[in-house]
Scaffold this active site. Structure first.
Site, PDB file in Angstrom:
ATOM      1  N   GLU A 131       0.827  -1.209   0.000  1.00  0.00           N
ATOM      2  CA  GLU A 131       0.000   0.000   0.000  1.00  0.00           C
ATOM      3  C   GLU A 131       0.868   1.269   0.000  1.00  0.00           C
ATOM      4  O   GLU A 131       0.533   2.265  -0.642  1.00  0.00           O
ATOM      5  CB  GLU A 131      -0.942  -0.005   1.202  1.00  0.00           C
ATOM      6  CG  GLU A 131      -1.918  -1.174   1.239  1.00  0.00           C
ATOM      7  CD  GLU A 131      -2.746  -1.306  -0.032  1.00  0.00           C
ATOM      8  OE1 GLU A 131      -2.957  -0.285  -0.725  1.00  0.00           O
ATOM      9  OE2 GLU A 131      -3.171  -2.441  -0.341  1.00  0.00           O
ATOM     10  N   GLU A 200      -0.963  -2.720  -9.866  1.00  0.00           N
ATOM     11  CA  GLU A 200      -0.842  -3.750  -8.837  1.00  0.00           C
ATOM     12  C   GLU A 200       0.485  -4.492  -8.956  1.00  0.00           C
ATOM     13  O   GLU A 200       1.159  -4.747  -7.949  1.00  0.00           O
ATOM     14  CB  GLU A 200      -2.006  -4.743  -8.932  1.00  0.00           C
ATOM     15  CG  GLU A 200      -3.352  -4.194  -8.473  1.00  0.00           C
ATOM     16  CD  GLU A 200      -3.326  -3.684  -7.041  1.00  0.00           C
ATOM     17  OE1 GLU A 200      -2.738  -4.353  -6.174  1.00  0.00           O
ATOM     18  OE2 GLU A 200      -3.868  -2.600  -6.807  1.00  0.00           O
TER      19      GLU A 200
END
Length: 310
Positions: A131, A200
């Site tokens: 993150e 991602e």
């Protein structure tokens, strides 16, 4: 290459958006559509983090209310050369996490209570580093922009149906309007998904480099993927447009790496991390053991079950 591909996809999404506006109202329609999108993006730029955190009932924690979690985020943020983000907890059984905020100085990391309970400290470190990688790469802003433009395209396509039968303007006609209503949002969704999947892979790679142990993240992804199939995230099901924000797709009915997936397949992500692990070895120093006080639940009280600190 990832940044170049993302830029191309954003350019394609913008072109698609302006094209829908042009089909509806010609040059004037394209300009008006662009102005509306700019205003929407400006609002989203300043308020997206508060909106999504409120949507999931996330509450902010600090070093006193969740010392282990807060200290872990602080250590990893320092490793990544990032300002300390705000830290939030979501009361959700499904293990998952996301990052939000318009820039690193106004960022937040949110994790679910399920993530805290089901992952080891090392696995949790891998997730948080992932993150933080999104924050480092400004992905939170990129994904907000793509979601906003994609939503605006869908809105314009629906709006264009009202002009389909008017032959006194530049509208595409009834058949063209129906095709636009179907194909334009579909195209926007495909571009949005492609951008999400590109980011991602990049966040997996950089996050693994932050902790120096790619297999920590790989192990976490496997656990989260398995749990996500068994524990529905009710709030995410109500707001599927936010699914791309999570580290693993929180929605049901996914799991293949195809054109319609918001995330790459977990198997492919783990394979990429295994390859990175072979390249890196253990070049980065291990994480510190944290504070010397006894393990506690990050939301207060005694640790009643196995979690990342016990």
């Amino acid at each position: 290459m990832n940044y170049f591909r993302t830029a191309l996809l954003l350019a394609g999404l913008t072109a698609l958006f302006m094209g829908v506006g042009y089909l509806i109202g010609g040059t004037t329609g394209a300009v008006i559509a662009l102005i509306v999108a700019a205003a929407t993006n400006l609002f989203t730029y300043w308020n997206s983090d508060r909106m999504v955190l409120s949507m999931y009932g996330a509450h902010q924690v600090d070093q006193h209310s969740a010392p282990e979690l807060y200290d872990l985020v602080a250590e990893l943020a320092q490793r990544a050369a990032l300002p300390m983000p705000r830290v939030f907890l979501m009361d959700e059984a499904q293990p998952n996490a996301f990052a939000t905020g318009r820039n690193p100085e106004n960022a937040a990391v949110a994790v679910t209570t399920g993530l805290m309970q089901q992952l080891s400290r090392e696995e949790l470190a891998g997730v948080i580093a992932h993150e933080l990688a999104h924050i480092k790469h400004h992905d939170t802003l990129t994904m907000t922009i793509t979601a906003t433009i994609a939503g605006a395209i869908s809105m314009l396509a629906q709006f264009g149906m009202f002009f389909g039968g008017n032959r006194n303007n530049n509208s595409p006609g009834i058949i063209g309007s129906i095709a636009m209503m179907i194909l334009a949002p579909l195209g926007a969704a495909l571009v949005q998904m492609a951008i999400s999947r590109t980011r991602e892979y990049a966040a997996d790679n950089y996050g693994a480099r932050i902790v120096g142990q790619p297999m920590w993240l790989a192990s976490a992804l496997a656990k989260i993927e398995n749990a996500a199939h068994q524990m529905p995230n009710v709030e995410a099901e109500r707001n599927p447009a936010t699914a791309h924000m999570f580290i693993i797709n929180p929605l049901s009915g996914h799991g293949v790496d195809n054109l319609f997936a918001t995330h790459p397949s977990t198997a492919n992500r783990i394979a990429a991390l295994q390859q990175l692990a072979a390249e890196l070895g253990t070049q980065t120093a291990p994480l510190s053991t944290g504070a010397s006080h006894p393990p506690r639940s990050p939301w207060g009280g005694s640790q009643g079950q196995r979690g990342p600190w016990g």
